[in-house]
Design a protein around this motif. Structure first.
Motif, short mmCIF file in Angstrom:
data_model
loop_
_atom_site.label_atom_id
_atom_site.label_comp_id
_atom_site.label_asym_id
_atom_site.label_seq_id
_atom_site.Cartn_x
_atom_site.Cartn_y
_atom_site.Cartn_z
N PHE A 139 0.83 -1.20 0.00
CA PHE A 139 0.00 0.00 0.00
C PHE A 139 0.86 1.25 0.00
O PHE A 139 0.51 2.28 -0.60
N HIS A 140 2.02 1.16 0.66
CA HIS A 140 2.92 2.31 0.75
C HIS A 140 4.01 2.30 -0.32
O HIS A 140 4.95 3.10 -0.25
N GLY A 141 3.89 1.39 -1.30
CA GLY A 141 4.78 1.48 -2.47
C GLY A 141 5.84 0.42 -2.61
O GLY A 141 6.64 0.48 -3.55
N TYR A 142 5.87 -0.57 -1.70
CA TYR A 142 6.91 -1.58 -1.75
C TYR A 142 6.29 -2.98 -1.78
O TYR A 142 5.67 -3.42 -0.81
N GLU A 143 6.45 -3.67 -2.90
CA GLU A 143 5.82 -4.97 -3.10
C GLU A 143 6.84 -6.09 -2.95
O GLU A 143 7.92 -6.05 -3.54
N ARG A 144 6.48 -7.08 -2.14
CA ARG A 144 7.37 -8.22 -1.89
C ARG A 144 7.61 -8.98 -3.19
O ARG A 144 6.70 -9.29 -3.94
N GLU A 145 8.88 -9.29 -3.43
CA GLU A 145 9.27 -10.06 -4.61
C GLU A 145 10.41 -11.00 -4.19
O GLU A 145 11.57 -10.60 -4.14
N GLY A 146 10.05 -12.25 -3.87
CA GLY A 146 11.06 -13.17 -3.35
C GLY A 146 11.51 -12.74 -1.97
O GLY A 146 10.70 -12.58 -1.05
N GLU A 147 12.80 -12.49 -1.81
CA GLU A 147 13.36 -12.12 -0.51
C GLU A 147 13.65 -10.62 -0.42
O GLU A 147 14.28 -10.17 0.54
N TYR A 148 13.21 -9.85 -1.41
CA TYR A 148 13.39 -8.40 -1.34
C TYR A 148 12.08 -7.73 -1.74
O TYR A 148 11.04 -8.40 -1.90
N TYR A 149 12.10 -6.42 -1.89
CA TYR A 149 10.89 -5.67 -2.24
C TYR A 149 11.11 -4.87 -3.52
O TYR A 149 12.19 -4.31 -3.74
N ARG A 150 10.07 -4.84 -4.34
CA ARG A 150 10.09 -4.02 -5.54
C ARG A 150 9.61 -2.62 -5.17
O ARG A 150 8.51 -2.45 -4.64
N ALA A 151 10.46 -1.64 -5.40
CA ALA A 151 10.11 -0.25 -5.08
C ALA A 151 9.25 0.31 -6.21
O ALA A 151 9.74 0.92 -7.15
N VAL A 152 7.95 0.08 -6.10
CA VAL A 152 7.00 0.53 -7.12
C VAL A 152 6.80 2.04 -7.03
O VAL A 152 6.74 2.74 -8.05
N ARG A 153 6.69 2.52 -5.80
CA ARG A 153 6.57 3.96 -5.55
C ARG A 153 7.55 4.33 -4.43
O ARG A 153 7.16 4.52 -3.29
N PRO A 154 8.82 4.40 -4.75
CA PRO A 154 9.82 4.67 -3.71
C PRO A 154 9.56 6.00 -3.02
O PRO A 154 9.16 6.97 -3.66
N ASN A 155 9.78 6.03 -1.72
CA ASN A 155 9.49 7.26 -0.96
C ASN A 155 10.34 7.30 0.31
O ASN A 155 10.98 6.31 0.69
N ARG A 156 10.31 8.46 0.96
CA ARG A 156 11.04 8.65 2.21
C ARG A 156 10.08 8.85 3.39
O ARG A 156 10.42 9.47 4.40
N ASP A 157 8.89 8.30 3.27
CA ASP A 157 7.90 8.43 4.33
C ASP A 157 8.33 7.65 5.58
O ASP A 157 9.04 6.64 5.48
#
Length: 245
Positions: A139-157
């Motif tokens: 929801f906040h822009g980071y989607e799980r992909e295997g053992e890391y996250y895909r930064a779909v909407r990278p942010n500094r929140d």
């Protein structure tokens, strides 16, 4: 993105709220958190976490989203040294001489496959919780992909989660790719402490989480307040004023 995992303040478990000391800790915590720019607040449905969050939310005129999966890890297990039929309500109060004999407890993929864990459906509960975390991160822009996250909407929140020590170890184990057992038994996040993890996007679109600090009680020390003892056991066996079992 930064996650702040906040353990509730000193608890009064009998009423699922806080002790007088806990309310003081929550007030000092609110002074610390209210100086930050926090994009969203999430809170456990249990009273001690909601009460801890309430002072910060009031001071900042904000609301928190209540998440069922942020409640304390609910599995009830039979600890090997206890008589049959007697259960404990958590997986982190085992005696070290027992759980450390089993190599599977140190492995992120096998720790929940022992008979004790399977009888209590621990693996299912663990995956329900980590699924809740992954949905929140997506929801906040980071989607799980295997053992890391895909930064779909990278942010500094900055995202704040008010929860519990045992649950916090589950979240950390998922983010860091390790078994929660050494975290449950080898660490202690004191009441009202703040654990901070942050994304690192060293290659565009690929993010990993790094823990910057664990169980910080700087807000207490700054006010001359000693952290509460809850979640720890006796430092030496001869100290009968501290918890043994």
């Amino acid at each position: 993105m930064k996650l702040e995992l906040i353990r509730h303040a000193d608890p009064d478990y009998s009423i699922d709220s806080l002790t007088p000391t806990g309310w003081k800790e929550a007030e000092l915590l609110s002074d610390y958190l209210s100086g930050q720019e926090i994009a969203a607040f999430y809170v456990s449905p249990l009273g001690r976490a909601k009460d801890t969050a309430s002072l910060t939310l009031k001071k900042m005129n904000r609301n928190a989203t209540e998440c069922a999966w942020l409640q304390e890890f609910p599995a009830r297990i039979h600890r090997p040294d206890l008589p049959e039929g007697r259960e404990i309500s958590c997986t982190w109060d085992w005696l070290p001489a027992d759980w450390t004999k089993e190599p599977r407890y140190y492995d992120k993929d096998t720790w929940y496959t022992t008979d004790v864990m399977k009888d209590a459906h621990v693996g299912e509960i663990y995956h329900q919780i980590t699924s809740g975390l992954d949905q929140l991160l997506a929801f906040h822009g980071y989607e799980r992909e295997g053992e890391y996250y895909r930064a779909v909407r990278p942010n500094r929140d900055t995202i704040a989660l008010f929860c519990h020590f045992g649950l916090e170890c589950v979240l950390l184990s998922h983010l860091l790719g390790i078994s929660p057992m050494p975290l449950w038994h080898g660490t202690c996040a004191a009441p009202s402490s703040v654990t901070t993890v942050v994304t690192e996007e060293r290659r565009q679109g690929i993010a990993n989480f790094r823990m910057l600090s664990f169980g910080s009680t700087a807000h207490l020390y700054a006010a001359g307040e000693k952290p509460s003892f809850a979640a720890r056991f006796c430092e030496t066996y001869d100290n009968m004023n501290e918890r043994h079992d």
